[in-house]
Scaffold this active site. Structure first.
Site, mmCIF file in Angstrom:
data_model
loop_
_atom_site.group_PDB
_atom_site.id
_atom_site.type_symbol
_atom_site.label_atom_id
_atom_site.label_comp_id
_atom_site.label_asym_id
_atom_site.label_seq_id
_atom_site.Cartn_x
_atom_site.Cartn_y
_atom_site.Cartn_z
ATOM 1 C CD GLU A 44 -1.928 0.797 2.613
ATOM 2 O OE1 GLU A 44 -2.619 0.975 3.849
ATOM 3 O OE2 GLU A 44 -3.688 1.573 2.318
ATOM 4 C CE LYS A 117 -7.242 1.350 3.211
ATOM 5 N NZ LYS A 117 -6.287 2.372 3.884
ATOM 6 C CB CYS A 153 -4.867 -2.114 4.444
ATOM 7 S SG CYS A 153 -3.618 -2.340 6.262
#
Lengths: 546, 546
Positions: A44, A117, A153
């Site tokens: 990330e 994300k 994540c």
């Protein structure tokens, strides 16, 4: 179909060093290609470093991040790596200008897909709803006929959202890009979670994490692959560079076992996290050496041992600053420590300076104790200013919690505090663990036994020990854990059987010390709840648990 | 129908003091009832104080807040005020346990309605998505046949949501509960916004704001009522307790004019904000006096004048700490200042102490300069420890931005820094404004003219002035404003015509000083972007504008 060779690149970027991080990514891709990989998954926001906080809102930074991804795709192509599919995290920008936490998929010199994300963590140390707009669309890319889902994540930590959507996509692999900070025991939680998500999408899951220190966070790496049935297929280990290579077989057969390394024990992980946090703060901020006060006590001894492990004992300056109340054994222990770790050791008595202050101020009691402590702080800052060493603070979490330390003293000034999130009980445990490690390696244990076994004392008045002012540390640390980390109220603490007088004393100390904590140096988070951005409480507050 | 008498209660709570705040609310309700009011509107979260940060997540705190509202309703009834409709902000809890930012409507000894804030600000100084769950339903209550809509603060700053929903409800009044922190010029923005919302719902809008200092925030009050056609109907003024009473007439006729006070000029408001922030930090944290270094310079002079306005000059201790480089006029100016404001003035030469350090350390150059500065910090902390005064820091925003100050010196230690968000150019302007105010009142101007007119100098070496190291302050403050407050990149700065060498120097200074800012005391936000939680940037960062 032949197997698809996948590389998980676990690297250590530096926030803001977009050119340097891009070079690290390129090097990892070359290494992956050398090992025959066709797909490389990176962590990330590795291009920008992570977390970038409000840099995300700066247009000049957004432009630089966008350019870096275009340049990376071109560089890969120019170096003959255009055939690699590279999934890499950076900062994205939506058409309306809002920044996103983005995964870019690069192939053949250009970007072929992107994913923003979806779930933005906004708790604990995270402020992602402050700086990012959430993504809305899932991302599946095809690599050599395999269907690869991409998420980032927090997306796997929340139910619903992109993982649930991908469960319908008949995936061959779920690639997860992470910037997941270390805390003790989190590795087990992550792997349990990854197993559930792999089962949910019916495919192996490749978890790629950053590693390295960034201010108060430490990323531990520990990248891995698990199969849809929960089998542990490969892992990279923690706190180190790694390009983990593993072959994704056809859906029709089983998956092959890749390289597997053992997880380190908890003490080893916590110690490594502190060392990593310290080393990266020093190195990434352009320092080459550190200076600290060596009192002969356990906090400075453990801190010095960590510093020696981080940057080499020869780059550690230890200053013994005895007062009239310092015992002979304290000086001996400090000298012994310095010798064991190979530090540059100096003795600077404080008596003549304290006398000069006292001729003017005539302080008594706690004011006099604090004066001695602060003179040591001024000496360290002077040596730092003269010689360029970073001052490091050996204060521990129990001290910081209770305010049992002089603000602006040698224990609480400087740039970084490696034990900030390590309570006193754990300080002793880590010291013993580190010495035992040395013994298994046939090395000299770095920490003098006497520093571990003697009663802790600030030595600011004759015969003083910490237990004159505080409950025994094992009891104190239990109460602190319940009150601070688990946010239990007074009723819950009493129901656990703690003595009311102890509870009231500890709560009062903790509540009154918030102003000192605000001015404390950064230090690495290693527990589920560290002081700092992880626990945001007002300084001015009349709230008292009753 | 006869008019409905509405009271807007602008009060100053303390975070965490649930019992004390409830007592303030009750007293304001009695005052409102005495003035014939039937409806009392109080500010956002006034029962708990605001902002409570992570206290919101503590179950014991949630329980105490819930109990307080029940007790308040009962106390109102018992005191014969059960006929009043009281709309008051506190901490709510949803059935699933998540906390909310809630308005409670009390009548006849019980809660008759509630509203949970819908739009949760998560930018700037706000972290409300971290701690609150958003509400989903609008709230309209009937008071004596009038339809009153209830929303909270950010709800009127965002399009859509509850205000848009209320536009369909044929309201007689929109009541807005606020905890809106001061920044210069925000009053105008608020009133423009309120006019739009009043027009949107087709009814008068009653805006009730907190006032008082809470750590780095100052709430300025300035509660008001505007009509649907934008007419200014009543206002309470800023930085003071007020129960503003105004009569809501029938929809069929026009609205009556209530009491109106003039807005203070910008300098007066900024000065009041600094004084309020300082006074409430001192008082709410249980101090009764402050101590600061008085150098004869403008920063300490203005800070001391603010302290005298906040808590009375007789509660201010000023310590002149001359070195061998301090000019005679500096000492005279410091003594003159102390006399003007009636401070307890002391002279504590630092030479013998600096000599004692130097006999041991032999520092030169900047290290020697910093040593002198830090000795002053130790002296102030010693006096504070001995006598119990709060140490206040006179550092200004230009200094904090550029790191042009010694960390742990007398300008940057202690509990509170009133000028933290005031740049150097504004420091001079506020000093001139404060002196002019004294003259219009026929009082002695508090700040010696010489402190305003002389060239600024740290006096740490012979003949030193700030402009040896920094661009002229008017230029510096312009560049800082563009780079820090408006987040402009280097390209934009050059396009504005700033000299490249100046820009590069300033940006480098700002970027490298983040670690010092993290350890700085709290100080009041008075601009659109203050250092602290308003601007969250990594310490470790290699990002450089190029």
């Amino acid at each position: 179909m032949s197997a698809l060779r996948v590389a998980l690149a676990q690297i250590n970027p530096c926030v803001g060093d977009i050119a340097g991080n891009s070079a690290l990514v390129l090097a990892a891709c070359r290494q992956a290609a050398g090992a025959g990989a066709q797909l490389v998954v990176l962590p990330e926001m590795v291009i920008t470093g992570y977390p970038i906080e409000d840099l995300a809102l700066r247009e000049s930074f957004q432009r630089a991040a966008a350019r870096a991804v275009i340049d990376l795709a071109r560089d890969l192509e120019e170096q003959g790596l255009g055939y690699l599919t590279v999934i890499v995290g950076s900062l994205g920008t939506l058409p309306d200008g809002r920044p996103t936490n983005r995964a870019h998929v690069l192939l053949g010199g250009e970007q072929v897909a992107e994913y923003d994300k979806h779930h933005l963590p906004n708790y604990g140390v995270f402020d992602e709803r402050r700086i990012f707009a959430p993504g809305a669309s899932p991302c599946v890319v095809s690599v050599q006929g395999r269907r690869i889902g991409v998420v980032i994540c927090e997306d796997i930590w929340q139910e619903g959202g992109p993982v649930a959507a991908l469960a319908e996509h008949n995936l061959d692999l779920l690639a997860v890009l992470n910037g997941s900070p270390f805390e003790e025991g989190k590795g087990r939680v992550r792997t349990d979670l990854a197993r559930r998500r792999a089962a949910q999408v019916g495919a192996p899951l490749a978890y790629v994490n950053l590693w390295g220190g960034q201010d108060d966070l430490v990323f531990d790496g520990h990248s891995f692959v698990v199969a849809a049935d929960g089998t542990w297929l490969a892992n990279a280990g923690g706190f180190r560079d790694a390009v983990l290579v593993w072959d994704l077989e056809d859906r029709t057969g089983g998956q092959d076992q890749g390289p597997v390394v053992d997880f380190a024990a908890d003490d080893a992980q916590v110690y490594s996290a502190c060392v990593t946090g310290l080393r990266d703060y020093v190195v990434k901020n352009g320092f080459t050496s550190v200076v600290l006060g060596m009192s002969g006590g356990i906090d400075s001894a453990l801190t010095a041992a960590m510093a020696a492990d981080a940057i080499g004992g020869e780059h550690v300056v230890g200053v013994s600053m005895p007062s009239q109340y310092s015992s002979e054994h304290s000086r001996d222990d400090a000298a012994d420590l310095a010798k064991r770790i190979g530090a540059d050791y100096r003795v600077q008595p404080i008596a003549p300076i304290v006398e000069a202050f006292q001729a003017e101020l005539a302080l008594t009691g706690v004011a006099e104790e604090n004066l001695q402590a602060r003179v040591r702080g001024v000496i360290l800052m002077g040596i730092s200013n003269r010689e360029g060493h970073l001052v490091i603070a050996p204060g521990n979490k129990s001290e910081l919690a209770t305010g049992y330390a002089t603000i602006y003293d040698a224990g609480s000034i400087g740039g970084f505090a490696p034990l900030k999130d390590v309570d006193k009980s754990r300080v002793w445990q880590l010291a013993r663990w580190r010495n035992a490690l040395a013994e298994t390696r046939g090395e000299t244990p770095p920490i003098p036994e006497n520093s571990i076994t003697k009663a802790p004392s600030a030595e600011l008045r004759p015969g003083q020990t910490d237990q004159d002012s505080l409950p025994p540390y094992d009891l104190l640390d239990e109460v602190l854990d319940a009150y601070v980390e688990h946010a239990e109220g007074r009723d819950e603490l009493l129901a656990r059987g703690f003595d009311a007088a102890v509870v009231d004393r500890v709560l009062q100390l903790v509540d009154r010390a918030e102003w000192k904590r605000r001015q404390y140096p950064l230090g690495p988070k290693v527990t589920a709840l560290a002081f700092g951005r992880d626990r945001r409480l007002p300084v001015t507050s009349r709230w008292r648990e009753v």
